[in-house]
Motif scaffolding. Sequence first.
Motif, PDB file in Angstrom:
ATOM      1  N   GLY A  24      -4.987  -2.131  11.698  1.00  0.00           N
ATOM      2  CA  GLY A  24      -3.681  -2.765  11.858  1.00  0.00           C
ATOM      3  C   GLY A  24      -2.480  -1.868  11.689  1.00  0.00           C
ATOM      4  N   LEU A  25      -2.659  -0.556  11.825  1.00  0.00           N
ATOM      5  CA  LEU A  25      -1.558   0.356  11.531  1.00  0.00           C
ATOM      6  C   LEU A  25      -0.358   0.147  12.455  1.00  0.00           C
ATOM      7  CD1 LEU A  25      -1.592   2.423   9.254  1.00  0.00           C
ATOM      8  CD2 LEU A  25      -1.901   4.213  10.959  1.00  0.00           C
ATOM      9  N   THR A  26      -0.615  -0.135  13.718  1.00  0.00           N
ATOM     10  CA  THR A  26       0.494  -0.305  14.660  1.00  0.00           C
ATOM     11  C   THR A  26       1.281  -1.592  14.416  1.00  0.00           C
ATOM     12  OG1 THR A  26      -0.994  -1.337  16.277  1.00  0.00           O
ATOM     13  CG2 THR A  26      -0.645   1.043  16.467  1.00  0.00           C
ATOM     14  N   GLN A  27       0.751  -2.482  13.601  1.00  0.00           N
ATOM     15  CA  GLN A  27       1.440  -3.736  13.300  1.00  0.00           C
ATOM     16  C   GLN A  27       2.389  -3.599  12.110  1.00  0.00           C
ATOM     17  OE1 GLN A  27       0.968  -6.212  15.509  1.00  0.00           O
ATOM     18  NE2 GLN A  27      -0.397  -4.730  16.493  1.00  0.00           N
ATOM     19  N   VAL A  28       2.331  -2.468  11.430  1.00  0.00           N
ATOM     20  CA  VAL A  28       3.185  -2.269  10.259  1.00  0.00           C
ATOM     21  C   VAL A  28       4.615  -1.983  10.717  1.00  0.00           C
ATOM     22  CG1 VAL A  28       3.577  -0.877   8.185  1.00  0.00           C
ATOM     23  CG2 VAL A  28       1.236  -1.372   8.938  1.00  0.00           C
ATOM     24  N   PRO A  29       5.589  -2.775  10.269  1.00  0.00           N
ATOM     25  CA  PRO A  29       6.978  -2.570  10.712  1.00  0.00           C
ATOM     26  C   PRO A  29       7.620  -1.381  10.004  1.00  0.00           C
ATOM     27  CG  PRO A  29       6.901  -4.314   9.085  1.00  0.00           C
ATOM     28  CD  PRO A  29       5.466  -3.920   9.342  1.00  0.00           C
ATOM     29  N   ARG A  30       8.738  -0.943  10.523  1.00  0.00           N
ATOM     30  CA  ARG A  30       9.491   0.116   9.866  1.00  0.00           C
ATOM     31  C   ARG A  30       9.852  -0.301   8.452  1.00  0.00           C
ATOM     32  NH1 ARG A  30      13.733   3.229  13.843  1.00  0.00           N
ATOM     33  NH2 ARG A  30      12.204   3.946  15.384  1.00  0.00           N
ATOM     34  N   TYR A  31       9.881   0.690   7.559  1.00  0.00           N
ATOM     35  CA  TYR A  31      10.144   0.366   6.162  1.00  0.00           C
ATOM     36  C   TYR A  31      11.547  -0.189   5.983  1.00  0.00           C
ATOM     37  CZ  TYR A  31      10.508   0.592   1.138  1.00  0.00           C
ATOM     38  OH  TYR A  31      10.678   0.240  -0.183  1.00  0.00           O
ATOM     39  N   ASP A  32      11.627  -1.271   5.231  1.00  0.00           N
ATOM     40  CA  ASP A  32      12.894  -1.919   4.907  1.00  0.00           C
ATOM     41  C   ASP A  32      12.847  -2.253   3.422  1.00  0.00           C
ATOM     42  OD1 ASP A  32      15.045  -3.620   4.473  1.00  0.00           O
ATOM     43  OD2 ASP A  32      14.839  -4.635   6.406  1.00  0.00           O
ATOM     44  N   ARG A  33      13.682  -1.600   2.659  1.00  0.00           N
ATOM     45  CA  ARG A  33      13.660  -1.804   1.216  1.00  0.00           C
ATOM     46  C   ARG A  33      13.929  -3.257   0.842  1.00  0.00           C
ATOM     47  NH1 ARG A  33      16.748   2.123  -3.151  1.00  0.00           N
ATOM     48  NH2 ARG A  33      15.873   1.173  -5.048  1.00  0.00           N
ATOM     49  N   ASP A  34      14.747  -3.928   1.629  1.00  0.00           N
ATOM     50  CA  ASP A  34      15.050  -5.335   1.340  1.00  0.00           C
ATOM     51  C   ASP A  34      13.825  -6.231   1.522  1.00  0.00           C
ATOM     52  OD1 ASP A  34      17.678  -4.754   0.739  1.00  0.00           O
ATOM     53  OD2 ASP A  34      18.380  -5.108   2.783  1.00  0.00           O
ATOM     54  N   GLU A  35      12.896  -5.784   2.376  1.00  0.00           N
ATOM     55  CA  GLU A  35      11.678  -6.555   2.610  1.00  0.00           C
ATOM     56  C   GLU A  35      10.579  -6.218   1.609  1.00  0.00           C
ATOM     57  OE1 GLU A  35      11.134  -8.935   5.045  1.00  0.00           O
ATOM     58  OE2 GLU A  35      13.298  -8.805   5.364  1.00  0.00           O
ATOM     59  N   ASP A  36      10.795  -5.164   0.826  1.00  0.00           N
ATOM     60  CA  ASP A  36       9.755  -4.688  -0.090  1.00  0.00           C
ATOM     61  C   ASP A  36       9.826  -5.434  -1.414  1.00  0.00           C
ATOM     62  OD1 ASP A  36       7.708  -3.327  -1.220  1.00  0.00           O
ATOM     63  OD2 ASP A  36       8.643  -1.340  -1.151  1.00  0.00           O
ATOM     64  N   THR A  37       9.571  -6.731  -1.328  1.00  0.00           N
ATOM     65  CA  THR A  37       9.515  -7.591  -2.504  1.00  0.00           C
ATOM     66  C   THR A  37       8.257  -8.444  -2.407  1.00  0.00           C
ATOM     67  OG1 THR A  37      10.698  -9.450  -1.499  1.00  0.00           O
ATOM     68  CG2 THR A  37      12.039  -7.723  -2.543  1.00  0.00           C
ATOM     69  N   GLU A  38       7.853  -9.007  -3.506  1.00  0.00           N
ATOM     70  CA  GLU A  38       6.622  -9.792  -3.524  1.00  0.00           C
ATOM     71  C   GLU A  38       6.682 -10.958  -2.552  1.00  0.00           C
ATOM     72  OE1 GLU A  38       2.839 -10.804  -4.261  1.00  0.00           O
ATOM     73  OE2 GLU A  38       3.859  -9.000  -5.000  1.00  0.00           O
ATOM     74  N   SER A  39       7.838 -11.561  -2.416  1.00  0.00           N
ATOM     75  CA  SER A  39       7.960 -12.750  -1.570  1.00  0.00           C
ATOM     76  C   SER A  39       8.210 -12.429  -0.103  1.00  0.00           C
ATOM     77  CB  SER A  39       9.086 -13.648  -2.090  1.00  0.00           C
ATOM     78  OG  SER A  39      10.331 -12.966  -2.049  1.00  0.00           O
ATOM     79  N   ARG A  40       8.725 -11.233   0.201  1.00  0.00           N
ATOM     80  CA  ARG A  40       9.123 -10.918   1.570  1.00  0.00           C
ATOM     81  C   ARG A  40       8.303  -9.802   2.214  1.00  0.00           C
ATOM     82  NH1 ARG A  40      15.563 -10.299   1.756  1.00  0.00           N
ATOM     83  NH2 ARG A  40      15.042 -10.169   3.981  1.00  0.00           N
ATOM     84  N   LEU A  41       7.378  -9.234   1.474  1.00  0.00           N
ATOM     85  CA  LEU A  41       6.610  -8.097   1.996  1.00  0.00           C
ATOM     86  C   LEU A  41       5.873  -8.485   3.279  1.00  0.00           C
ATOM     87  CD1 LEU A  41       5.810  -5.150   1.274  1.00  0.00           C
ATOM     88  CD2 LEU A  41       3.769  -6.107   0.177  1.00  0.00           C
ATOM     89  N   PRO A  42       6.065  -7.740   4.376  1.00  0.00           N
ATOM     90  CA  PRO A  42       5.371  -8.053   5.628  1.00  0.00           C
ATOM     91  C   PRO A  42       3.856  -8.032   5.441  1.00  0.00           C
ATOM     92  CG  PRO A  42       7.143  -6.478   6.006  1.00  0.00           C
ATOM     93  CD  PRO A  42       6.998  -6.598   4.523  1.00  0.00           C
ATOM     94  N   PRO A  43       3.139  -9.003   6.018  1.00  0.00           N
ATOM     95  CA  PRO A  43       1.681  -9.078   5.834  1.00  0.00           C
ATOM     96  C   PRO A  43       0.959  -7.786   6.197  1.00  0.00           C
ATOM     97  CG  PRO A  43       2.487 -11.091   6.843  1.00  0.00           C
ATOM     98  CD  PRO A  43       3.649 -10.150   6.804  1.00  0.00           C
TER      99      PRO A  43
END
Length: 198
Positions: A47-66
Amino acid sequence: MSTTGSEDDVSILAMSGSGRAGSPNTALLHAARELAPAGVTIEIHEGLTQVPRYDRDEDTESRLPPAARDLRAAVAKADGLLIATGELAFAVPEVVRTALAWLVRPAMSAPLLCKDVAVIGVSPGGFGTVRGQVALRQLLAGYGHRVLRGPELLVSAAHDRFDRGGHLIDHQTAQRLREVLAALREQIVHGEGPGGTR
């Protein structure tokens, strides 16, 4: 080490720097899984190509991309990593840089921290991803990770190394791949890092 079997059994997570169908770097990882020495289990992360660009705002327990959550969990579970990278504009492909951005955070508790990593690669041209590998090794070393020094695997002329089904048919490449896997296992089990015994 692995929680099953011998205490010297190791699990390696393999990641390809290309999401393209028929990628020779992905094919090289499938060959690695088939050629893995006794005591080594290789899982290819799909699933590497499904990983989005890093976003610090998304790097939380509730918002972390699957996809980022799955990647972190897979890396954390593995004893070591095998990265097959191509090169793009003489540098590391964006898909690899994106994965690393998620894996080196949060600081001091990142999944990649203290992992042993081997870098390999294959290209259609004559340089065998040498520039991409050098750039990736520098990135990993800069993050403080234990990168396997050698043996190296720089595979050129991909069309001569694989058949139309993507199977590795070059015996010299296969032998070199076995040597890389054996050396990575040795580093994981016995702790021989870049600066000697860690």
